[in-house]
Design a protein around this motif. Sequence first.
Motif, PDB file in Angstrom:
ATOM      1  N   GLY A 152       0.792  -1.227   0.000  1.00  0.00           N
ATOM      2  CA  GLY A 152       0.000   0.000   0.000  1.00  0.00           C
ATOM      3  C   GLY A 152       0.819   1.269   0.000  1.00  0.00           C
ATOM      4  O   GLY A 152       0.248   2.367   0.096  1.00  0.00           O
TER       5      GLY A 152
ATOM      6  N   GLN B 268      -0.063   5.135  -1.191  1.00  0.00           N
ATOM      7  CA  GLN B 268      -1.512   5.262  -1.259  1.00  0.00           C
ATOM      8  C   GLN B 268      -2.062   5.914   0.010  1.00  0.00           C
ATOM      9  O   GLN B 268      -1.552   5.679   1.111  1.00  0.00           O
ATOM     10  CB  GLN B 268      -2.167   3.894  -1.439  1.00  0.00           C
TER      11      GLN B 268
ATOM     12  N   VAL C 178      -5.661   6.255   2.042  1.00  0.00           N
ATOM     13  CA  VAL C 178      -7.025   5.746   2.157  1.00  0.00           C
ATOM     14  C   VAL C 178      -7.800   6.653   3.109  1.00  0.00           C
ATOM     15  O   VAL C 178      -7.385   6.885   4.246  1.00  0.00           O
ATOM     16  CB  VAL C 178      -7.042   4.301   2.688  1.00  0.00           C
TER      17      VAL C 178
ATOM     18  N   ALA D  31       0.471   2.058   3.655  1.00  0.00           N
ATOM     19  CA  ALA D  31      -0.422   3.146   3.247  1.00  0.00           C
ATOM     20  C   ALA D  31      -0.560   4.190   4.342  1.00  0.00           C
ATOM     21  O   ALA D  31      -0.182   3.979   5.496  1.00  0.00           O
ATOM     22  CB  ALA D  31      -1.795   2.586   2.877  1.00  0.00           C
TER      23      ALA D  31
ATOM     24  N   ASN E 131      -1.427  14.154  -4.451  1.00  0.00           N
ATOM     25  CA  ASN E 131      -1.285  13.071  -3.472  1.00  0.00           C
ATOM     26  C   ASN E 131      -2.611  12.914  -2.721  1.00  0.00           C
ATOM     27  O   ASN E 131      -2.737  13.270  -1.558  1.00  0.00           O
ATOM     28  CB  ASN E 131      -0.150  13.384  -2.498  1.00  0.00           C
TER      29      ASN E 131
ATOM     30  N   HIS F 157      -7.767   7.986  -2.943  1.00  0.00           N
ATOM     31  CA  HIS F 157      -8.559   7.442  -4.054  1.00  0.00           C
ATOM     32  C   HIS F 157      -9.505   6.349  -3.585  1.00  0.00           C
ATOM     33  O   HIS F 157     -10.213   5.743  -4.401  1.00  0.00           O
ATOM     34  CB  HIS F 157      -7.632   6.885  -5.135  1.00  0.00           C
TER      35      HIS F 157
ATOM     36  N   ALA G 108      -5.951  -0.586  -1.778  1.00  0.00           N
ATOM     37  CA  ALA G 108      -4.739   0.240  -1.808  1.00  0.00           C
ATOM     38  C   ALA G 108      -3.569  -0.533  -2.414  1.00  0.00           C
ATOM     39  O   ALA G 108      -2.764   0.023  -3.178  1.00  0.00           O
ATOM     40  CB  ALA G 108      -4.398   0.717  -0.397  1.00  0.00           C
TER      41      ALA G 108
ATOM     42  N   ARG H 286      -4.065  -0.631  -6.191  1.00  0.00           N
ATOM     43  CA  ARG H 286      -3.680   0.644  -6.812  1.00  0.00           C
ATOM     44  C   ARG H 286      -2.161   0.748  -6.918  1.00  0.00           C
ATOM     45  O   ARG H 286      -1.623   1.171  -7.949  1.00  0.00           O
ATOM     46  CB  ARG H 286      -4.222   1.821  -5.996  1.00  0.00           C
ATOM     47  N   GLN H 287      -1.464   0.384  -5.864  1.00  0.00           N
ATOM     48  CA  GLN H 287       0.004   0.414  -5.898  1.00  0.00           C
ATOM     49  C   GLN H 287       0.539  -0.509  -6.990  1.00  0.00           C
ATOM     50  O   GLN H 287       1.509  -0.174  -7.691  1.00  0.00           O
ATOM     51  CB  GLN H 287       0.562  -0.016  -4.535  1.00  0.00           C
TER      52      GLN H 287
ATOM     53  N   GLU I 139       0.166   1.455 -10.215  1.00  0.00           N
ATOM     54  CA  GLU I 139       0.904   2.720 -10.276  1.00  0.00           C
ATOM     55  C   GLU I 139       2.419   2.533 -10.209  1.00  0.00           C
ATOM     56  O   GLU I 139       3.160   3.404 -10.667  1.00  0.00           O
ATOM     57  CB  GLU I 139       0.450   3.637  -9.140  1.00  0.00           C
TER      58      GLU I 139
ATOM     59  N   ASN J 270      -2.740   6.553 -12.122  1.00  0.00           N
ATOM     60  CA  ASN J 270      -4.081   6.899 -11.650  1.00  0.00           C
ATOM     61  C   ASN J 270      -5.166   5.962 -12.201  1.00  0.00           C
ATOM     62  O   ASN J 270      -6.075   6.387 -12.915  1.00  0.00           O
ATOM     63  CB  ASN J 270      -4.421   8.350 -12.019  1.00  0.00           C
TER      64      ASN J 270
END
Length: 724
Positions: free
Chosen positions: A386, A389, A391, A465, A498, A501, A652, A655-656, A659, A676
């Motif tokens: 994470g 990210q 949260v 995260a 930053n 999301h 999270a 997403r990592q 990205e 993104n």
Amino acid sequence: MRLSIIAPTATALLVSMSSSTSHAQPMVVGARSLTIAECLAMISTDISEEFDFSEADETLAAIAGKIWDAANSYEWQKAYDAESTSLQKFPYLLCHTGTNEIDGTNLSGYQRISDLKAAVNYTEDKGMYFRALYNREDYLCVYGQLLASVASGITGEDFIVQPILPSLKFMKGSVDSMKKAVGFYNNDDSDGDGYNPSLDIVLCPGVAVADDDDAENIQVWKELPEETAAEIIAMLVPPETQTIASKLANSISNTYYMTSEVYLNATADMGEEATARSKMWKTMIQDYQESGKCNDVYSNRLTWTMLRATDPEKGVSLLHVEFDTTGNTIHDIGCMLTLSLAIAAHPNVSSVESRERVKTQNTVITWLTQSEVKEKRPFFDVGLDGSGQIVAVSDTGCDQNNCYFEDPNNVPNSFINTAARKIAQYKDFVDTSDYEYGHGTHVAGTIAGKRIDGPGMADGVAPGAQIAFGDIGDSNGALSLPLDFQLLAVGRQNCQGNCAHIHSASWGSELNFYTTQARNFDQFMYDNDDFLILIAAGNSGHGDAPNTVGSPATGKNIIAVGAHHNTDTSRTDRGLGPSYIADFSSRGPTSDGRTKPDLMAPGKAVLSAGALPDQVGECDPDSRPGANSKKDGVLSLQGTSMATPVVSGTAAIIRQYFEQGYYPTGVKNETNIYDNPSGALIKAVLMNGAQFLKGVDNGSNGVTEIKPYDNNQNFGRLALQHSL
């Protein structure tokens, strides 16, 4: 800022249209109206209560049908009179039930909408805007405002035209919710906790749209200007020379069929009594409006805010009215009810809903969601934890001095601080801490908790995260929410790239229908396609109770999270193991028939950070506490509240994964960075890899059989190793 509330003039929003007695000529209506049963099949409203309708009782159904037909005729005539005097449009449901003329097959939704637009000669320059309300294979309904002459001119067996009566505007349970509004009873008792009751009002498409020169206010809730609020209040409270609010009271009585003399005379002629709800409304108007008992409430204790749509083709404007319970009296509930009726009676309003009070939906086994092999965490092993990210979490508060959050170099504030070790933002909607062993600290710890000095017994799912926390709970754990778009903006304003999301919400109501709040959450995701909201489904599923998933988990774009058992079958307090649903986990469907929940995650015996707000650095005890117990700085809990942050932390990590270039090979590669990723992509990855469960563990009552994609499990349990 210019606030255009009502066309054609900017007069008060709540001034109800009085029914003219002239009735220049009767309306001739082309298409048929809906029946009560048809309305109930597509909309969760209070019309059963308003009309004393029961499908199981043929006599009651027949009487209710007659009243319904008369109410429709009354509304048509009222709309025609309003067009004659002021060109005021009224709201209608327009439905298309036809089929392909050549082969009898069903039409697409696009074709049905096109046909409806053609039937009214639809053009935006005429101020015509439709919003889809109900869509299935053989049926589509939209709603919008039309002049009565246009609506009545729609003809043909394929079309249905239903006036949106004031009765149809009350969302299911709203009137009962207002009647028991706990905030009005006692500010000092443990149930009240200063909670301010409120109303959510959805305006018709095209009403109060933002001006082109007002771009800075897009998607921002604004308090109504004083002069506009004063206009509204002036219509609710009489001048000093009057002793009763007769203008408003008479307007409501004449505007709403169920309180009109026409209805009361008609029921007398039929030898029937007025419905119980009609009697209630009539009494409320007489006892509260006409007496002036509500003057202080309307003048001094209402806060009006509006979120204006920018594109009437894609959204509608929203109005929120909050009642300040300071100085409450025994009259306040009656004042709230009669105000809601005045609002519902207005032709620029499409729905009215009492905002239900929400409540919390009370070592995360990270290897269970990563590998299903004990102590194997392959995603952590390659650096997917994470990192990078943020949260967002909305909950009762977070004990920032707990060892899983502490940061000697950071004092969290309302702005994003990406240099923080753990709490990047703390938005104090209510206060700045949590209560002892509070809900919010546990939830935040499940997502991203990590000790500053190394691994702990209660590390989070995404320990790398950061958290942007929205504190919505007081010292007793009672929740008090800001406006929806303010809440969802936590972690996203002034974040300079930053941003949060993901938003994790382990709370909700018991309302099973598609509420205004659920719609607002969906709208926020639609407007911010990089965003994903995860919401606890609820803990009301005992006894395999259907229709127990509560709003805002009834939303369509969000992920509603249910709970299954944790691992370690040798522990009886953890049930049959991770292949079985926890008996408390709320079930679908929603009241409009959609399958819920969406995804399942471990929600029993979840160990996480435990809040001790009077201590600094509270941390792991010398031995692990048992299920649903606490010790030192850790706490074990169960609930869909605990399952939701498991999915949020996993989101999270996903997403990592994108990205930082792990896709598509699974190995980090800077040339493969996917910047993104959308919320829809993260949702798809989460749900695509889910694995089906075996049943519902009801303890001594045995196991309930379940099926894939049913209203117990839907897609099944979270399994990251099957997704990435």
